[in-house]
Design a protein around this motif. Structure first.
Motif, mmCIF file in Angstrom:
data_model
loop_
_atom_site.group_PDB
_atom_site.id
_atom_site.type_symbol
_atom_site.label_atom_id
_atom_site.label_comp_id
_atom_site.label_asym_id
_atom_site.label_seq_id
_atom_site.Cartn_x
_atom_site.Cartn_y
_atom_site.Cartn_z
ATOM 1 N N TYR A 1 28.929 -40.616 -0.334
ATOM 2 C CA TYR A 1 28.654 -40.643 -1.810
ATOM 3 C C TYR A 1 27.772 -39.734 -2.264
ATOM 4 C CZ TYR A 1 29.904 -45.583 -1.169
ATOM 5 O OH TYR A 1 30.798 -46.958 -1.208
ATOM 6 N N GLN A 2 27.896 -39.487 -3.834
ATOM 7 C CA GLN A 2 27.259 -38.612 -4.509
ATOM 8 C C GLN A 2 26.277 -39.532 -5.405
ATOM 9 O OE1 GLN A 2 29.408 -37.019 -7.867
ATOM 10 N NE2 GLN A 2 28.882 -34.829 -7.081
ATOM 11 N N GLN A 3 25.066 -38.936 -5.413
ATOM 12 C CA GLN A 3 24.026 -39.409 -6.132
ATOM 13 C C GLN A 3 23.321 -38.329 -7.063
ATOM 14 O OE1 GLN A 3 20.523 -41.858 -4.560
ATOM 15 N NE2 GLN A 3 20.486 -43.028 -6.261
ATOM 16 N N PHE A 4 23.596 -38.584 -8.611
ATOM 17 C CA PHE A 4 22.605 -37.605 -9.486
ATOM 18 C C PHE A 4 21.290 -38.294 -9.660
ATOM 19 C CE2 PHE A 4 26.032 -34.923 -10.076
ATOM 20 C CZ PHE A 4 27.209 -35.590 -10.190
ATOM 21 N N PRO A 5 20.386 -37.761 -10.370
ATOM 22 C CA PRO A 5 18.936 -38.180 -10.467
ATOM 23 C C PRO A 5 19.119 -39.459 -11.713
ATOM 24 C CG PRO A 5 19.026 -36.113 -10.419
ATOM 25 C CD PRO A 5 20.140 -36.379 -10.259
ATOM 26 N N SER A 6 18.567 -40.454 -11.324
ATOM 27 C CA SER A 6 18.437 -41.558 -12.301
ATOM 28 C C SER A 6 19.710 -42.377 -12.436
ATOM 29 C CB SER A 6 17.855 -41.215 -13.527
ATOM 30 O OG SER A 6 16.627 -40.565 -13.486
ATOM 31 N N GLN A 7 20.701 -42.155 -11.681
ATOM 32 C CA GLN A 7 21.939 -42.895 -11.493
ATOM 33 C C GLN A 7 22.091 -43.269 -9.960
ATOM 34 O OE1 GLN A 7 25.412 -40.845 -13.028
ATOM 35 N NE2 GLN A 7 24.175 -39.423 -14.383
ATOM 36 N N GLY A 8 23.071 -44.318 -10.016
ATOM 37 C CA GLY A 8 23.519 -45.013 -8.586
ATOM 38 C C GLY A 8 24.383 -44.037 -8.076
ATOM 39 N N PRO A 9 24.413 -44.173 -6.708
ATOM 40 C CA PRO A 9 25.325 -43.523 -6.055
ATOM 41 C C PRO A 9 26.800 -43.814 -6.467
ATOM 42 C CG PRO A 9 23.840 -44.621 -4.518
ATOM 43 C CD PRO A 9 23.596 -45.159 -5.656
ATOM 44 N N ARG A 10 27.700 -42.871 -6.337
ATOM 45 C CA ARG A 10 28.819 -42.884 -6.521
ATOM 46 C C ARG A 10 29.855 -42.378 -5.377
ATOM 47 N NH1 ARG A 10 32.763 -39.028 -9.530
ATOM 48 N NH2 ARG A 10 31.757 -37.351 -8.859
ATOM 49 N N PHE A 11 30.874 -43.346 -5.067
ATOM 50 C CA PHE A 11 31.953 -43.034 -4.109
ATOM 51 C C PHE A 11 32.390 -41.648 -4.281
ATOM 52 C CE2 PHE A 11 34.970 -44.376 -0.886
ATOM 53 C CZ PHE A 11 36.147 -43.771 -1.336
ATOM 54 N N ILE A 12 32.795 -40.772 -3.205
ATOM 55 C CA ILE A 12 33.255 -39.525 -3.656
ATOM 56 C C ILE A 12 34.792 -39.510 -2.681
ATOM 57 C CG2 ILE A 12 33.381 -37.053 -2.938
ATOM 58 C CD1 ILE A 12 30.546 -36.914 -3.017
ATOM 59 N N ILE A 13 34.601 -40.118 -1.518
ATOM 60 C CA ILE A 13 35.724 -39.927 -0.628
ATOM 61 C C ILE A 13 35.614 -40.540 0.840
ATOM 62 C CG2 ILE A 13 34.832 -37.942 0.881
ATOM 63 C CD1 ILE A 13 37.965 -36.583 0.470
ATOM 64 N N GLN A 14 36.734 -41.155 1.338
ATOM 65 C CA GLN A 14 36.757 -42.027 2.505
ATOM 66 C C GLN A 14 37.780 -41.414 3.451
ATOM 67 O OE1 GLN A 14 37.646 -46.243 2.956
ATOM 68 N NE2 GLN A 14 35.583 -46.487 3.278
ATOM 69 N N GLY A 15 37.420 -41.612 4.700
ATOM 70 C CA GLY A 15 38.426 -41.003 5.843
ATOM 71 C C GLY A 15 38.298 -41.746 7.056
ATOM 72 N N TYR A 16 39.224 -41.881 7.949
ATOM 73 C CA TYR A 16 39.214 -42.226 9.087
ATOM 74 C C TYR A 16 39.530 -41.045 10.289
ATOM 75 C CZ TYR A 16 40.030 -45.335 13.484
ATOM 76 O OH TYR A 16 39.931 -46.037 14.694
ATOM 77 N N VAL B 1 38.249 -34.256 -5.773
ATOM 78 C CA VAL B 1 36.824 -33.870 -6.028
ATOM 79 C C VAL B 1 36.338 -33.058 -4.827
ATOM 80 C CG1 VAL B 1 34.425 -34.854 -5.840
ATOM 81 C CG2 VAL B 1 36.331 -35.819 -7.322
ATOM 82 N N ALA B 2 36.876 -33.474 -3.461
ATOM 83 C CA ALA B 2 36.465 -32.961 -2.344
ATOM 84 C C ALA B 2 37.501 -33.178 -1.156
ATOM 85 C CB ALA B 2 35.243 -33.684 -1.910
ATOM 86 N N SER B 3 36.963 -32.656 0.002
ATOM 87 C CA SER B 3 38.091 -32.844 1.267
ATOM 88 C C SER B 3 36.946 -33.295 2.280
ATOM 89 C CB SER B 3 38.583 -31.470 1.587
ATOM 90 O OG SER B 3 39.404 -31.111 0.816
ATOM 91 N N LEU B 4 37.721 -34.163 3.115
ATOM 92 C CA LEU B 4 36.720 -34.565 4.093
ATOM 93 C C LEU B 4 37.742 -34.222 5.515
ATOM 94 C CD1 LEU B 4 34.473 -36.390 5.445
ATOM 95 C CD2 LEU B 4 36.089 -38.307 4.969
ATOM 96 N N PHE B 5 36.760 -33.324 6.725
ATOM 97 C CA PHE B 5 37.322 -33.146 7.673
ATOM 98 C C PHE B 5 36.771 -33.910 8.827
ATOM 99 C CE2 PHE B 5 39.762 -29.550 5.972
ATOM 100 C CZ PHE B 5 39.178 -29.241 5.055
ATOM 101 N N ILE B 6 37.777 -34.712 9.721
ATOM 102 C CA ILE B 6 37.096 -35.558 10.683
ATOM 103 C C ILE B 6 38.073 -34.939 12.012
ATOM 104 C CG2 ILE B 6 36.837 -37.568 11.632
ATOM 105 C CD1 ILE B 6 37.417 -38.736 8.615
ATOM 106 N N PRO B 7 37.350 -34.461 12.948
ATOM 107 C CA PRO B 7 37.717 -33.764 14.240
ATOM 108 C C PRO B 7 38.271 -35.081 15.148
ATOM 109 C CG PRO B 7 35.399 -33.985 14.409
ATOM 110 C CD PRO B 7 35.770 -34.213 12.948
ATOM 111 N N ALA B 8 39.055 -34.988 16.073
ATOM 112 C CA ALA B 8 39.687 -35.921 16.781
ATOM 113 C C ALA B 8 38.907 -36.832 17.398
ATOM 114 C CB ALA B 8 40.372 -35.142 17.958
ATOM 115 N N ASP B 9 37.433 -36.316 17.984
ATOM 116 C CA ASP B 9 36.371 -37.439 18.740
ATOM 117 C C ASP B 9 35.727 -38.081 17.476
ATOM 118 O OD1 ASP B 9 33.811 -34.788 19.411
ATOM 119 O OD2 ASP B 9 34.908 -35.441 17.510
ATOM 120 N N ARG B 10 36.073 -37.726 16.430
ATOM 121 C CA ARG B 10 35.245 -38.450 15.319
ATOM 122 C C ARG B 10 33.572 -38.789 15.309
ATOM 123 N NH1 ARG B 10 36.911 -43.017 12.483
ATOM 124 N NH2 ARG B 10 36.266 -44.310 14.228
#
Lengths: 112, 117
Positions: free
Chosen positions: A36-51, A59-68
């Motif tokens: 999640y990303q949070q700017f000042p005076s705002q609620g957090p905002r969902f960016i990315i999710q992965g397994y 917006v972004a990339s998410l890298f997750i190694p094999a052992d997680r």
């Protein structure tokens, strides 16, 4: 719920790629990793999710190694507007009532 | 399509006063949550609800009560406000998801800044 560890703060310059790594050694088999990303005076905002492996969106990339046991949020070519706090969370969204526990997050400061 | 709406946005209370914070969502989400955020700290879960008529305690429930009489609304009550409850309060909602389906991204409201003097 798995506990996460991430740097308290990071500095970067406009146009650079920023990588924020999160450790989650006790991640469970059914847990997903969410940022999640949070700017000042705002609620957090969902960016990315992965397994596992790699996830990319506009917006972004998410890298997750094999052992997680860790994950890396990658922000390409950051701008001043990317200055915010970034939270890494793990959970399965289901059996534990869907509740997510936020840590302190990483405060990213982008400089001109 | 407003998402999650919190009212009020700002409030100043005197110690001992009571008030209710209202959270409303129009996304038909099953799960709703109340968090508080204090300077230098992340968000801490106060109470949450997994469906209409249900509530459960989070990390820091003391001094707060909640109710979920309607699916779209989640109320946070302070019966006797204390200065330690000065904080920014965020409400969030999400879909109910089962294991393996993931994608339980939360939608947050814009927050209520509460000061107890």
């Amino acid at each position: 719920l798995a506990k996460t560890t991430q740097p308290i703060s990071m500095d970067s310059y406009e146009g650079q790629e920023v990588n924020i790594t999160c450790s989650h050694n006790n991640i469970a088999t059914n847990d997903y990793i969410t940022w999640y990303q949070q700017f000042p005076s705002q609620g957090p905002r969902f960016i990315i999710q992965g397994y596992k492996t790699k996830v990319t969106n506009e917006v972004a990339s998410l890298f997750i190694p094999a052992d997680r046991k860790s994950s890396t949020l990658s922000l390409p070519r950051v701008s001043l507007s990317d200055t915010a706090v970034y939270y890494c969370l793990v959970g399965d969204g289901g059996n534990q009532g869907g509740k997510l526990i936020f840590g302190q997050g990483t405060e990213l400061s982008v400089k001109p | 399509n407003a998402g999650v709406t919190q009212t009020p946005k700002f409030r100043v209370l005197k110690t001992g006063q009571s008030m209710t914070l209202l959270c409303a969502q129009d996304m038909n989400h099953e799960y709703m949550y109340w968090y508080r955020q204090d300077p230098g700290m992340g968000l801490r879960l106060i109470h949450y609800s997994v469906g209409e008529g249900t509530t459960a305690k989070g990390e820091v429930p003391d001094g707060y009560n909640v109710s979920r009489l309607k699916k779209q609304n989640f109320l946070l009550g302070l019966e006797s406000a204390a200065p330690s409850q000065t904080s920014v309060y965020f409400c969030a909602s999400s879909y109910e998801t089962g294991t393996w389906r993931g994608n339980y991204g939360y939608t947050f409201g814009s927050g209520t800044r509460l000061t107890v003097v």
